[in-house]
Design a protein around this motif. Structure first.
Motif, short mmCIF file in Angstrom:
data_model
loop_
_atom_site.label_atom_id
_atom_site.label_comp_id
_atom_site.label_asym_id
_atom_site.label_seq_id
_atom_site.Cartn_x
_atom_site.Cartn_y
_atom_site.Cartn_z
N LYS A 6 29.94 8.76 -27.03
CA LYS A 6 28.95 8.25 -27.99
C LYS A 6 27.45 8.43 -27.14
O LYS A 6 27.70 8.38 -25.94
N VAL A 7 26.35 8.65 -27.85
CA VAL A 7 25.03 8.82 -27.31
C VAL A 7 24.41 7.49 -27.65
O VAL A 7 24.40 6.85 -28.80
N LYS A 8 23.23 7.42 -26.81
CA LYS A 8 22.51 6.16 -26.76
C LYS A 8 21.33 6.74 -27.45
O LYS A 8 20.74 7.74 -27.41
N TYR A 9 20.86 5.56 -28.39
CA TYR A 9 19.61 5.89 -29.23
C TYR A 9 18.76 4.53 -29.17
O TYR A 9 19.18 3.39 -29.18
N GLU A 10 17.54 4.74 -29.16
CA GLU A 10 16.63 3.36 -29.38
C GLU A 10 15.89 3.39 -30.59
O GLU A 10 15.26 4.48 -30.81
N PHE A 46 26.74 -0.33 -25.46
CA PHE A 46 26.48 -1.84 -25.95
C PHE A 46 25.52 -1.48 -27.11
O PHE A 46 25.08 -0.49 -27.24
N PHE A 47 25.18 -2.72 -27.33
CA PHE A 47 23.78 -2.75 -28.37
C PHE A 47 23.11 -3.81 -28.08
O PHE A 47 23.57 -4.94 -27.69
N GLU A 48 21.74 -3.56 -28.02
CA GLU A 48 20.91 -4.60 -27.34
C GLU A 48 19.59 -4.79 -28.39
O GLU A 48 19.25 -4.03 -28.89
N PHE A 49 19.36 -6.16 -28.27
CA PHE A 49 17.87 -6.54 -28.89
C PHE A 49 17.21 -6.75 -27.95
O PHE A 49 17.21 -7.78 -27.21
N ARG A 50 15.77 -6.22 -27.61
CA ARG A 50 14.92 -6.62 -26.54
C ARG A 50 13.85 -6.75 -27.26
O ARG A 50 13.13 -5.94 -28.09
N LEU A 51 12.83 -7.65 -26.77
CA LEU A 51 11.59 -8.17 -27.40
C LEU A 51 10.57 -7.75 -26.29
O LEU A 51 10.65 -7.98 -25.07
N VAL A 52 9.52 -6.93 -26.76
CA VAL A 52 8.61 -6.29 -25.81
C VAL A 52 7.28 -6.72 -26.36
O VAL A 52 7.04 -6.58 -27.55
N GLU A 53 6.36 -7.33 -25.53
CA GLU A 53 5.12 -7.69 -25.88
C GLU A 53 3.97 -6.99 -25.03
O GLU A 53 4.21 -6.62 -23.86
N ASP A 54 3.11 -6.16 -26.02
CA ASP A 54 2.11 -5.54 -25.55
C ASP A 54 1.26 -6.30 -24.66
O ASP A 54 0.77 -7.07 -25.21
N SER A 111 7.17 -6.22 -30.21
CA SER A 111 8.11 -5.28 -30.92
C SER A 111 9.41 -5.85 -30.61
O SER A 111 9.72 -6.04 -29.55
N LEU A 112 10.34 -5.15 -31.55
CA LEU A 112 11.74 -5.49 -31.29
C LEU A 112 12.37 -4.11 -31.06
O LEU A 112 12.15 -3.03 -31.87
N TRP A 113 12.99 -3.81 -30.00
CA TRP A 113 13.72 -2.71 -29.66
C TRP A 113 15.11 -2.83 -29.76
O TRP A 113 15.84 -3.81 -29.18
N VAL A 114 15.77 -1.83 -30.59
CA VAL A 114 17.21 -2.02 -30.69
C VAL A 114 17.57 -0.88 -29.93
O VAL A 114 17.23 0.30 -30.12
N THR A 115 18.56 -1.12 -29.22
CA THR A 115 19.51 0.01 -28.36
C THR A 115 20.79 -0.10 -28.68
O THR A 115 21.42 -0.95 -28.93
N ASP A 116 21.22 1.21 -29.20
CA ASP A 116 22.45 1.28 -29.56
C ASP A 116 23.39 2.58 -29.28
O ASP A 116 22.71 3.42 -28.82
#
Length: 132
Positions: A6-10, A84-92, A99-104
């Motif tokens: 599988k390949v990773k994407y964000e 994995f799949f990840e939800f990451r909260l990123v604040e400028d 922003s919500l970053w989804v990695t899957d």
């Protein structure tokens, strides 16, 4: 061991709400059942996600309050995949925009379809939050 098939994407989604509110929708069974699937049960670090008659189990492999939550599908874990799949909260830091970053991960020929599914699901989440 061979390379993961599988390949990773964000994906990045701007969100207009508080971190604690958003984190509740990403990290709790009740919150996830509001937008990600039909229902969620959990026992310890194992979460069972239900979509109609279908169910999938994942292990919560990481979590930090108001920052990120990370899951691994048990079928991938049993196959020895490090996906994995990840939800990451990123604040400028300058604008305080959230922003919500989804990695899957997905098989290469399924990445575009997977991205469209995330777009649809995150759109449901943003609608719930009044953020779209």
């Amino acid at each position: 061991m061979s390379e993961d098939p599988k390949v990773k994407y964000e994906l990045e989604y701007p969100v207009k709400c508080s971190k604690p509110l958003l984190f509740q929708f990403l990290s709790t069974p009740n919150g996830l059942a509001e937008w990600f699937c039909d229902d969620v049960n959990n026992k310890g670090d194992i979460y069972t996600f239900f979509w109609g008659e279908t169910e999938q189990k994942a292990r919560m492999i990481g979590k930090k309050a108001d920052q990120y939550v990370k899951f691994r599908w048990l079928e991938d874990e049993e196959a020895g995949l490090k996906t994995f799949f990840e939800f990451r909260l990123v604040e400028d830091e300058i604008t305080n925009d959230l922003s919500l970053w989804v990695t899957d991960y997905a098989y290469e020929d399924e990445v575009e379809e997977s991205k469209k599914l995330w777009d649809s699901q995150i759109n449901d989440l943003l609608h719930l939050l009044g953020s779209n």
